[in-house]
Design an enzyme around this catalytic site. Structure first.
Site, PDB file in Angstrom:
ATOM      1  N   HIS A   1       1.274   3.984   2.086  1.00 28.22           N
ATOM      2  CA  HIS A   1       1.722   4.791   3.223  1.00 28.22           C
ATOM      3  C   HIS A   1       3.242   4.976   3.173  1.00 28.22           C
ATOM      4  O   HIS A   1       3.975   4.059   2.792  1.00 28.22           O
ATOM      5  CB  HIS A   1       1.298   4.138   4.535  1.00 28.22           C
ATOM      6  CG  HIS A   1      -0.125   4.423   4.898  1.00 28.22           C
ATOM      7  ND1 HIS A   1      -0.797   3.760   5.902  1.00 28.22           N
ATOM      8  CD2 HIS A   1      -1.026   5.313   4.382  1.00 28.22           C
ATOM      9  CE1 HIS A   1      -2.038   4.233   5.990  1.00 28.22           C
ATOM     10  NE2 HIS A   1      -2.193   5.169   5.091  1.00 28.22           N
TER      11      HIS A   1
ATOM     12  N   HIS B   1       0.860  -1.187   0.000  1.00 28.68           N
ATOM     13  CA  HIS B   1       0.000   0.000   0.000  1.00 28.68           C
ATOM     14  C   HIS B   1       0.889   1.227   0.000  1.00 28.68           C
ATOM     15  O   HIS B   1       2.120   1.114   0.063  1.00 28.68           O
ATOM     16  CB  HIS B   1      -0.978  -0.001   1.182  1.00 28.68           C
ATOM     17  CG  HIS B   1      -0.348   0.117   2.533  1.00 28.68           C
ATOM     18  ND1 HIS B   1       0.489  -0.843   3.055  1.00 28.68           N
ATOM     19  CD2 HIS B   1      -0.434   1.087   3.494  1.00 28.68           C
ATOM     20  CE1 HIS B   1       0.884  -0.488   4.264  1.00 28.68           C
ATOM     21  NE2 HIS B   1       0.353   0.685   4.542  1.00 28.68           N
TER      22      HIS B   1
ATOM     23  N   ASP C   1       5.750   4.960   5.175  1.00 25.27           N
ATOM     24  CA  ASP C   1       6.677   4.050   5.836  1.00 25.27           C
ATOM     25  C   ASP C   1       6.877   2.752   5.053  1.00 25.27           C
ATOM     26  O   ASP C   1       7.804   1.990   5.340  1.00 25.27           O
ATOM     27  CB  ASP C   1       6.229   3.760   7.275  1.00 25.27           C
ATOM     28  CG  ASP C   1       4.816   3.221   7.364  1.00 25.27           C
ATOM     29  OD1 ASP C   1       3.922   3.771   6.705  1.00 25.27           O
ATOM     30  OD2 ASP C   1       4.597   2.243   8.105  1.00 25.27           O
ATOM     31  N   HIS C   2       6.040   2.514   4.049  1.00 23.01           N
ATOM     32  CA  HIS C   2       6.184   1.347   3.181  1.00 23.01           C
ATOM     33  C   HIS C   2       6.656   1.718   1.782  1.00 23.01           C
ATOM     34  O   HIS C   2       7.385   0.948   1.146  1.00 23.01           O
ATOM     35  CB  HIS C   2       4.847   0.609   3.064  1.00 23.01           C
ATOM     36  CG  HIS C   2       4.392  -0.001   4.339  1.00 23.01           C
ATOM     37  ND1 HIS C   2       4.513  -1.346   4.613  1.00 23.01           N
ATOM     38  CD2 HIS C   2       3.832   0.563   5.436  1.00 23.01           C
ATOM     39  CE1 HIS C   2       4.046  -1.588   5.835  1.00 23.01           C
ATOM     40  NE2 HIS C   2       3.628  -0.444   6.347  1.00 23.01           N
TER      41      HIS C   2
END
Length: 282
Positions: free
Chosen positions: A89, A87, A91-92
């Site tokens: 976000h 996904h 932090d990913h």
């Protein structure tokens, strides 16, 4: 003290960089926080005898981390051939474009805005690289674009933020929707029952050895929270912030803003199902 084996999903314990299954290696990003737990797990996945690898969720835009992922693959004699995102976000996914520069790979994701290259990801897709097979599992709810990746050869599923290695995830209203999330959890439960998945490789936190137990815990937790929120509204707690203070009183206050997103998603769900009257027109 409660042993890790007695906790929901049977977490392995400490989160470390290194091999997790025969085909999956974790490189832990240095972005630990209350929301990211120990940091983002960046997964390198490959067939044991292959010189090609897939990276799932390069993580934050941290040059040291991104290069560590490349170095880890190369030390194993592998070249990163493809990048996938669970996904969008940060932090990913924030480091995905830079990681693509470092590796010369395409980036495949559900959200077209996150892709680098012509191919996206969709329900039913099977990603194959160097003999490795990853099956795309749509799991909206945490976000609208959330995906999981089923790794049949290891009887494992890479879950991003849909199932965490510790605690429970946020349904990030308004993009995330609780009805979708519950459907996604049931879809993952079917993988554990019908396809023999027993290991969860999460986006944050430790590996879980009991995938079915973890998903059952998540479903029970959501049912319990829904009942608490419904009761809170019936008792006159109208604003989401009031519901959070009442229902999440035992939760660290630093997590209350995230809890409010989930509460808003729960209030929307309860209203859609005719269980409460909530909102400016109630």
């Amino acid at each position: 003290m409660t042993s890790a084996g007695a906790l929901p999903g049977r977490p392995r314990g400490e989160v470390l960089s290194g091999p997790a299954t025969a085909r999956a290696v974790n490189v832990l990003a240095p972005n630990a926080s209350a929301m990211t737990l120990d940091g983002t797990n960046t997964w390198i996945v490959a067939e044991p005898d292959s010189d090609l690898a897939v990276v799932i969720d390069p993580g934050p835009l941290d040059e040291g981390h991104l290069r560590a992922v490349v170095d880890t693959a190369e030390r194993a004699g592998r070249r990163v051939a493809l990048t996938l995102l669970t996904h969008g976000h940060p932090d990913h996914a924030e480091g995905a474009a830079r990681f693509a520069e470092l590796t010369g790979t395409r980036v495949r994701a559900l959200d077209p805005a996150l892709r680098l290259g012509d191919e996206g990801l969709a329900h039913g897709d099977v990603v194959t690289v160097g003999g490795l097979e990853l099956r795309v599992v749509p799991t909206p709810g945490h976000t609208a674009d959330s995906l999981c990746f089923h790794l049949p050869a290891d009887r494992a599923v890479l879950t991003g933020d849909t199932v965490l290695g510790r605690g429970t995830t946020v349904v990030a209203h308004p993009d995330g929707r609780l009805g979708d999330y519950l459907d996604s959890l049931r879809r993952l439960r079917s993988l554990t029952v019908d396809d023999g998945v027993h290991t969860v490789l999460p986006g944050h936190g430790p590996v879980l050895e009991d995938a079915q137990g973890a998903v059952e815990f998540y479903l029970a937790h959501r049912a319990h929270r829904l009942a608490q929120v419904e009761t809170a509204v019936e008792n006159g707690f109208a604003a989401p912030s009031e519901v959070v203070a009442h229902v999440y009183a035992d939760v660290d206050r630093s997590l209350w803003p995230a809890a409010e997103l989930s509460v808003r998603a729960q209030l929307e769900y309860l209203q859609e199902h005719g269980l409460i009257q909530w909102g400016p027109n109630r």
